[in-house]
Design an enzyme around this catalytic site. Structure first.
Site, mmCIF file in Angstrom:
data_model
loop_
_atom_site.group_PDB
_atom_site.id
_atom_site.type_symbol
_atom_site.label_atom_id
_atom_site.label_comp_id
_atom_site.label_asym_id
_atom_site.label_seq_id
_atom_site.Cartn_x
_atom_site.Cartn_y
_atom_site.Cartn_z
ATOM 1 N N ASP A 98 5.974 -8.546 -3.406
ATOM 2 C CA ASP A 98 6.625 -7.271 -3.066
ATOM 3 C C ASP A 98 8.093 -7.208 -3.509
ATOM 4 O O ASP A 98 8.975 -6.901 -2.705
ATOM 5 C CB ASP A 98 6.581 -7.054 -1.539
ATOM 6 C CG ASP A 98 5.207 -7.252 -0.941
ATOM 7 O OD1 ASP A 98 4.216 -6.898 -1.607
ATOM 8 O OD2 ASP A 98 5.115 -7.761 0.186
ATOM 9 N N GLU B 40 0.419 2.514 -0.041
ATOM 10 C CA GLU B 40 1.413 1.769 0.740
ATOM 11 C C GLU B 40 2.581 1.500 -0.184
ATOM 12 O O GLU B 40 2.665 2.062 -1.280
ATOM 13 C CB GLU B 40 0.813 0.466 1.282
ATOM 14 C CG GLU B 40 0.274 -0.465 0.206
ATOM 15 C CD GLU B 40 -0.276 -1.771 0.745
ATOM 16 O OE1 GLU B 40 -0.037 -2.096 1.910
ATOM 17 O OE2 GLU B 40 -0.935 -2.487 -0.036
HETATM 18 O O1 FUB Z 1 2.988 -8.298 1.281
HETATM 19 C C1 FUB Z 1 2.276 -7.740 2.341
HETATM 20 C C2 FUB Z 1 1.808 -6.378 1.962
HETATM 21 O O2 FUB Z 1 0.966 -6.445 0.856
HETATM 22 C C3 FUB Z 1 2.895 -5.458 1.530
HETATM 23 O O3 FUB Z 1 3.724 -5.054 2.548
HETATM 24 C C4 FUB Z 1 2.066 -4.451 0.875
HETATM 25 O O4 FUB Z 1 2.767 -3.509 0.144
HETATM 26 C C5 FUB Z 1 1.176 -5.320 0.053
HETATM 27 O O5 FUB Z 1 1.797 -5.725 -1.100
#
Ligand code: FUB
Length: 646
Positions: free
Chosen positions: A30, A197
């Site tokens: 991320d 997301e």
């Molecule tokens: O890294 C955990 C989660 O996985 C992130 O917050 C999301 O965006 C996905 O990448």
């Protein structure tokens, strides 16, 4: 303890280098990239192996690190900036410190992050403040009210107003204090349907961009997509895909987009170092381009990544820009994937390209070292740019049969060197192709040899300030295989030094370039001035691409004394054993497995006659470096310097 660990991380920064993934030795998911103070800062989340008792098949993150770089190649780990144990509202056993962000406002740095709270379910979003992008950050006691979700991202508009986006996807204006919502959260309108997301919002040329990982197909994985708007909180218009789903099935992707020194970059992640578990991911970078109308061109993920590699650093060609389809990429060590990859050119004609290598630091007489593996003798070529580009070097890979010298065993890694036929100017691309049997390559490095010698001039030399004799005629190494230096007893040495290897061995006063025949070898004398007090025979041989181990060197120099000098001693250090003759008489023998130490052995008292004295030496070595240092010392152990070296 935690403080000590933090300090340790801060004081022992990890420097990582080049290519994709950009950080090795730890997972970095991320990645949010921001430019502060002319440097790129990267705030990733930190995937780890789940400790015992913690869910093993899910994301596991307990802290955050921050990294910075000035060239997108060399990254500096500033260490931990926050842990789940130290943040008041965070569940210290939650392992849920997911995707963060950091922005600067009025000289303060605001770090936003999601985590599971101590009480209740789901995720809250916290904020921490620092005076520097590297911290130390002070964490707010409570999460931001009104936000329930993951993956915060903050956009600061040109008018100074700030907006926060999170989850899949909501948004709200932030108050000037950057710690509270100025209005209630709203769902972003106009986004395509399907799971979303990791929003990342930014503004360019008056357009607002809302970019996000998106599962566009049922049962699919995440692609990176984007919408545009004329307003910071929409409504949005869907524009397209920035990066397609992972070709190897990593379920998540998560990204940020940043402009640095006039170019745009996409930071994203992939599970490169964890191929069998896609919840341990690593940050990558690739260039991103806009069309004239502001839309974004699709980014094709590369192994090469971005940034310029200096030719004199190790270049992992397994992180290539492009390759023929038969080229094979495998881990060097499947039990430790952070060791990286190797690339195999399986047959004649198999090729790869590696872009953006800077040769400006490579001087004349440069050579190349490559770490290679092969089963049979083979050859590969490095050209500039493409198949028909100029040949930079042709590398012969000789697989050892007698196992005596460089230990180039079949099927094992070994280093090969080759002189450069041509040195490109500035930044260029490499084209590497197999010209024989299969060959695997781990890395390449171009080097300009350090200067150890210069050609002796016509003017007589003086001993240096400490009396060391630096002008010598050196004969190219005679092949004298020895697996170890322990055989160098007095008896062995007397027998082997007194053997005749070439005609005139004890009488020759060689001319520069003069050739002699030693067995099957045709060897040349070189008249040289050593740059150092110790004459580096190893470098002499290596610089001439001659064998370096299991060899015998001969050295001659002429000492011209204005007067007779009585009661001097010859003082020698050598690696390894050596024997020395003055005017035809043996004066000193250094036996055994020696290291080069000044004045390691001294001769009985001898006389340097008026006029010409011939000093002759022979140094023998098995494996390892070879060199010697020679001077005369007087009765008070002071260096003798009152002569010339012709
Ligand atoms: O890294 C955990 C989660 O996985 C992130 O917050 C999301 O965006 C996905 O990448």
């Amino acid at each position: 303890m935690k403080e000590i660990l933090k300090l340790l991380f801060l004081s022992v920064p990890l420097v990582t280098t080049a290519q994709n993934p950009v950080i090795s030795g730890q997972f970095t998911a991320d990645p949010t990239a921001r430019v502060f103070n002319n440097k790129v800062y990267m705030y990733p989340s930190h995937d780890i192996y789940a400790p015992e008792g913690v869910r093993q098949d899910w994301f596991c993150m307990a802290d955050y690190h921050v990294f910075s770089s000035e060239d997108l190649v060399n990254w500096h780990d500033h260490g931990i900036i926050g842990t789940q144990e130290e943040i008041p509202w965070v569940n210290p056993k939650g392992y849920s410190m997911w995707a963060p962000d950091c922005v600067e406002k009025d000289g303060k740095y605001y770090f936003y992050f999601p985590a599971g709270p101590k009480t209740g379910r789901g995720f809250g979003v916290g904020v921490a403040v620092a005076d520097s992008p590297e911290g130390p950050f002070t964490f707010e006691a409570e999460p931001i009210k009104g936000i329930f979700g993951i993956d915060p991202c903050v956009l600061i508009d040109d008018d100074g107003k700030s907006y926060i986006y999170w989850g899949g996807v909501s948004g709200a204006p932030l108050k000037d204090n950057m710690k509270e919502l100025a209005d209630k959260a709203q769902r972003m309108e106009g986004l395509p349907s399907g799971f979303k997301e990791g929003p990342f919002a930014f503004k360019k040329d008056g357009h607002y961009y809302l970019t996000f990982p998106w599962v566009r197909e049922e049962e699919g994985t995440e692609a990176l997509a984007y919408c545009m708007s004329d307003e910071p909180l929409g409504p949005w218009e869907y524009k397209g895909i920035i990066m397609k789903e992972s070709p190897t099935g990593c379920w998540t992707n998560h990204h940020s987009i940043v402009e640095y020194q006039g170019e745009w970059y996409l930071f994203y992640h992939h599970n490169d170092y964890s191929p069998s578990f896609d919840k341990r991911r690593s940050a990558r970078i690739d260039r991103l381009y806009f069309n004239e109308d502001g839309t974004i061109r699709e980014v094709i993920p590369t192994l090469r990544g971005v940034g310029i590699n200096h030719a004199n650093t190790r270049i992992d060609v397994d992180r290539y820009s492009d390759a023929a389809k038969e080229v094979e990429l495998t881990y060097l060590d499947t039990t430790n994937t952070f060791r990286g990859w190797e690339v195999r050119l399986p047959k004649k004609g198999a090729w790869l390209t590696y872009n953006d290598v800077d040769f400006s630091t490579i001087g004349e007489r440069a050579y190349l070292t490559a770490n290679v593996k092969a089963d049979k003798n083979t050859r590969f070529v490095i050209r500039e740019k493409n198949k028909s580009g100029k040949v930079i070097a042709r590398i012969n890979v000789q697989v050892e049969t007698d196992g005596q010298r460089r230990r180039n065993y079949s099927g094992q890694w070994f280093a090969v060197t080759a002189p450069l036929a041509y040195i490109p100017q500035g930044v260029t691309n490499l084209y590497i192709a197999c010209e024989g049997e299969a060959v695997s390559i781990d890395w390449l490095q171009f080097k300009t040899p350090e200067k150890y010698f210069t050609s002796a001039s016509a003017t007589p030399a003086k001993p240096d300030g400490e009396g060391f004799i630096r002008r010598w005629s050196l004969l190219e190494p005679i092949d004298k295989p020895n697996r170890s230096n322990t055989v160098f007893t007095d008896t062995y040495l007397r027998e082997h030094f007194n053997m005749e290897y070439f005609s005139g061995q004890f009488t020759i006063i060689p001319e520069d370039g003069q050739k002699v025949k030693a067995g099957k070898q045709r060897l040349t004398w070189h008249k040289l001035d050593s740059e150092r007090f110790n004459v580096k025979l190893f470098r002499f041989a290596d610089g001439l691409q001659k064998q370096i181990y299991g060899v015998l060197f001969w050295a001659v120099t002429i000492i011209d004394c204005p007067e007779e000098i009585k009661d001097v001693r010859l003082a020698v250090g050598s690696n390894s054993a050596s024997m020395w003759w003055l005017n035809g008489e043996e004066v000193l023998l250094l036996s055994g497995d020696r290291r080069m130490v000044k004045d390691d052995a001294v001769s009985p008292r001898i006389t340097l006659k008026k006029g010409r004295n011939i000093l002759r030496g022979a140094v023998i070595n098995g494996p390892g470096m070879s060199d010697f240092c020679v001077r005369f010392i007087d009765e008070d152990e002071k260096p003798v310097t009152g002569f010339e070296i012709k």
